[in-house]
Motif scaffolding. Structure first.
Motif, mmCIF file in Angstrom:
data_model
loop_
_atom_site.group_PDB
_atom_site.id
_atom_site.type_symbol
_atom_site.label_atom_id
_atom_site.label_comp_id
_atom_site.label_asym_id
_atom_site.label_seq_id
_atom_site.Cartn_x
_atom_site.Cartn_y
_atom_site.Cartn_z
ATOM 1 N N TRP A 186 0.836 -1.203 0.000
ATOM 2 C CA TRP A 186 0.000 0.000 0.000
ATOM 3 C C TRP A 186 0.877 1.261 0.000
ATOM 4 N N VAL A 187 1.948 1.248 0.806
ATOM 5 C CA VAL A 187 2.845 2.399 0.853
ATOM 6 C C VAL A 187 3.467 2.659 -0.512
ATOM 7 N N VAL A 188 3.880 1.578 -1.188
ATOM 8 C CA VAL A 188 4.481 1.748 -2.511
ATOM 9 C C VAL A 188 3.483 2.373 -3.478
ATOM 10 N N ARG A 189 2.210 1.974 -3.380
ATOM 11 C CA ARG A 189 1.209 2.554 -4.290
ATOM 12 C C ARG A 189 1.049 4.055 -4.076
ATOM 13 N N GLN A 190 1.273 4.526 -2.857
ATOM 14 C CA GLN A 190 1.101 5.957 -2.578
ATOM 15 C C GLN A 190 2.275 6.789 -3.112
ATOM 16 N N ILE A 191 3.380 6.113 -3.468
ATOM 17 C CA ILE A 191 4.551 6.842 -3.966
ATOM 18 C C ILE A 191 4.266 7.461 -5.325
ATOM 19 N N PHE A 192 3.447 6.786 -6.117
ATOM 20 C CA PHE A 192 3.196 7.223 -7.487
ATOM 21 C C PHE A 192 1.785 7.783 -7.595
ATOM 22 N N PRO A 193 1.605 8.938 -8.216
ATOM 23 C CA PRO A 193 0.277 9.557 -8.243
ATOM 24 C C PRO A 193 -0.772 8.741 -8.982
ATOM 25 N N ASP A 194 -0.359 7.956 -10.001
ATOM 26 C CA ASP A 194 -1.364 7.225 -10.768
ATOM 27 C C ASP A 194 -1.853 5.961 -10.067
ATOM 28 N N THR A 195 -1.253 5.596 -8.923
ATOM 29 C CA THR A 195 -1.751 4.464 -8.138
ATOM 30 C C THR A 195 -2.135 4.882 -6.721
ATOM 31 N N ALA A 196 -1.955 6.149 -6.385
ATOM 32 C CA ALA A 196 -2.209 6.626 -5.025
ATOM 33 C C ALA A 196 -3.705 6.694 -4.733
ATOM 34 N N ASP A 197 -4.068 6.510 -3.464
ATOM 35 C CA ASP A 197 -5.444 6.715 -3.030
ATOM 36 C C ASP A 197 -5.778 8.200 -3.086
ATOM 37 N N SER A 198 -7.056 8.491 -2.914
ATOM 38 C CA SER A 198 -7.553 9.861 -3.108
ATOM 39 C C SER A 198 -6.814 10.883 -2.246
ATOM 40 N N ASP A 199 -6.637 10.583 -0.952
ATOM 41 C CA ASP A 199 -5.996 11.550 -0.060
ATOM 42 C C ASP A 199 -4.551 11.810 -0.462
ATOM 43 N N TYR A 200 -3.838 10.762 -0.855
ATOM 44 C CA TYR A 200 -2.432 10.936 -1.226
ATOM 45 C C TYR A 200 -2.294 11.507 -2.632
ATOM 46 N N LEU A 201 -3.268 11.239 -3.500
ATOM 47 C CA LEU A 201 -3.281 11.906 -4.796
ATOM 48 C C LEU A 201 -3.396 13.418 -4.595
ATOM 49 N N ALA A 202 -4.224 13.827 -3.651
ATOM 50 C CA ALA A 202 -4.365 15.259 -3.362
ATOM 51 C C ALA A 202 -3.040 15.851 -2.883
ATOM 52 N N LEU A 203 -2.251 15.078 -2.120
ATOM 53 C CA LEU A 203 -0.948 15.565 -1.668
ATOM 54 C C LEU A 203 0.021 15.693 -2.837
ATOM 55 N N HIS A 204 0.018 14.708 -3.742
ATOM 56 C CA HIS A 204 0.853 14.813 -4.949
ATOM 57 C C HIS A 204 0.481 16.061 -5.740
ATOM 58 N N ALA A 205 -0.832 16.274 -5.921
ATOM 59 C CA ALA A 205 -1.290 17.426 -6.711
ATOM 60 C C ALA A 205 -0.900 18.733 -6.033
ATOM 61 N N ARG A 206 -0.919 18.749 -4.720
ATOM 62 C CA ARG A 206 -0.609 19.984 -3.991
ATOM 63 C C ARG A 206 0.825 20.431 -4.235
ATOM 64 N N THR A 207 1.735 19.471 -4.460
ATOM 65 C CA THR A 207 3.133 19.857 -4.723
ATOM 66 C C THR A 207 3.272 20.586 -6.057
ATOM 67 N N ARG A 208 2.252 20.463 -6.919
ATOM 68 C CA ARG A 208 2.268 21.156 -8.215
ATOM 69 C C ARG A 208 1.284 22.322 -8.237
ATOM 70 N N GLY A 209 0.797 22.674 -7.073
ATOM 71 C CA GLY A 209 -0.129 23.799 -6.995
ATOM 72 C C GLY A 209 -1.522 23.476 -7.480
ATOM 73 N N LEU A 210 -1.892 22.197 -7.493
ATOM 74 C CA LEU A 210 -3.211 21.790 -7.961
ATOM 75 C C LEU A 210 -4.067 21.297 -6.807
ATOM 76 N N SER A 211 -5.355 21.437 -6.944
ATOM 77 C CA SER A 211 -6.315 20.904 -5.981
ATOM 78 C C SER A 211 -7.593 20.562 -6.721
ATOM 79 N N LYS A 212 -8.428 19.749 -6.106
ATOM 80 C CA LYS A 212 -9.681 19.348 -6.744
ATOM 81 C C LYS A 212 -10.583 20.559 -6.959
ATOM 82 N N LYS A 213 -11.174 20.631 -8.140
ATOM 83 C CA LYS A 213 -12.105 21.708 -8.447
ATOM 84 C C LYS A 213 -13.490 21.339 -7.909
ATOM 85 N N VAL A 214 -14.133 22.298 -7.278
ATOM 86 C CA VAL A 214 -15.471 22.066 -6.747
ATOM 87 C C VAL A 214 -16.497 22.244 -7.857
ATOM 88 N N GLY A 215 -17.664 21.658 -7.656
ATOM 89 C CA GLY A 215 -18.733 21.791 -8.633
ATOM 90 C C GLY A 215 -19.210 23.225 -8.762
#
Length: 354
Positions: A54-83
């Protein structure tokens, strides 16, 4: 070579094997003390392997869970867009000079609600169109022109029955897949000082924008225009203004002009005759309608409509043995100036060959 973590039976068997190697006389049967200890130890070890995977999956954004994907995106100045709620206009009717003030609530027969935010008075035509916005964010708030609504508390002299003239631009909360696509886009195509890809990315960072198409130099040297869509349709004026403001804030200061605009729908009517042994006109229409809708959904603004591709789509539908595309009679090339036209499916007439 990839590493395959051992499962519980393999770990348990390895423990019992090592015990038997060290203590040849030890009882390692299924109900022995050694087997019970091996079961508990193997269970804990298997859990550790699973956690490591599970830890290894969180290392890469394309296999990370939702919360860790958000952390990957945050390093690039991105966040989920609201409706974003749909916005547009609703036409009211009533007695001439009847005043409309304060927010009014309008509801469609299926329960969608809109707030009329503008004020005014019924004119000499006994009608007025006022700005409105959906009560709830999301694409469900988008409505076709002509959709009837009812005012819950109509002002004096104003009819309760009203009509939506435009209600577009509603989008749902961004999904993990869409956020990942934007993140991978930044990683694979790093910022380049204002090239076409940068303009596309800037537009997609704005809530309410789901697709963006860039037209460099469309209005001459130093210009770069961006056509945006929302949930596969026309964006609202609010989304257009937000995208324009954001791009103006991040584009190069040396750029002469940048314009964010909505595509101009170009409806294309179809008259199709098909041979469908054992089938009916209704069945043929039920097959062709979604197939053509899918084709038009794949056409970006400014992209030509190719007649032969539609003929192929219809011919490949199950049960159809022949077809005749009566209209349109030729390819359709949308204009890109002054407006960028967007080919859309218009009226569809399907009949069986005699």
């Amino acid at each position: 070579m990839p590493f395959t973590p051992p499962d519980f039976p393999a770990i348990q068997a390895a423990i019992l094997r090592d015990i038997a190697n060290q203590l040849p006389d030890a009882d390692t049967g299924a109900d022995s003390d050694f087997a019970i200890r091996a079961n508990a130890t193997a269970s804990a070890i298997e859990g550790l392997y699973q956690h490591q995977a599970w830890v290894v999956r969180q290392i890469f954004p394309d296999t990370a869970d939702s919360d860790y994907l958000a952390l990957h995106a945050r390093t690039r100045g991105l966040s989920k867009k609201v409706g974003v709620p749909a916005a547009g206009t609703i036409q009211l009717t009533g007695q001439q000079t009847a005043a409309i003030s304060g927010p009014l609530l309008a509801q469609t027969p299926d329960g969608r609600q809109y707030t009329i935010t503008a004020t005014g008075a019924i004119d000499a035509t006994q009608a007025i169109s006022l700005a409105a916005v959906a009560v709830v964010s999301g694409s469900a708030g988008n409505a076709a022109a002509g959709t009837p609504v009812t005012l819950t508390q109509p002002p004096p002299g104003v009819n309760a029955a009203a009509t939506i003239t435009s209600m577009v631009g509603g989008t749902d909360d961004e999904t993990d897949a869409d956020l990942l696509a934007r993140l991978l886009d930044v990683i694979q195509r790093p910022p380049a000082g204002g090239n076409a890809q940068d303009y596309r990315r800037w537009a997609l960072n704005v809530a309410g924008v789901t697709s963006a198409y860039v037209y460099p130099l469309r209005r001459g040297l130093g210009t770069c225009d961006v056509v945006i869509t929302s949930a596969g349709g026309i964006p609202s004026a609010v989304t257009l203004a937000a995208a324009q403001a954001y791009i103006d804030s991040v584009r190069p200061v040396t750029a002469k002009s940048s314009l964010v605009l909505a595509p101009a729908p170009l409806p294309i009517d179809h008259v199709i005759q098909v041979a469908m042994p054992g089938g009916s006109q209704a069945l043929a229409l039920a097959l062709i309608q979604p197939a053509l809708a899918g084709y038009f959904a794949s056409l970006p603004p400014g992209t030509p409509y190719v007649r032969s591709q539609v003929e192929t789509i219809v011919s490949n539908l199950p049960g159809i043995t022949d077809r005749l595309l009566v209209a349109p009679t030729a390819n359709v090339v949308p204009a890109t100036s002054p407006a960028v036209q967007w080919c859309q499916l218009g009226n569809l007439s399907v009949s069986l060959m005699s």
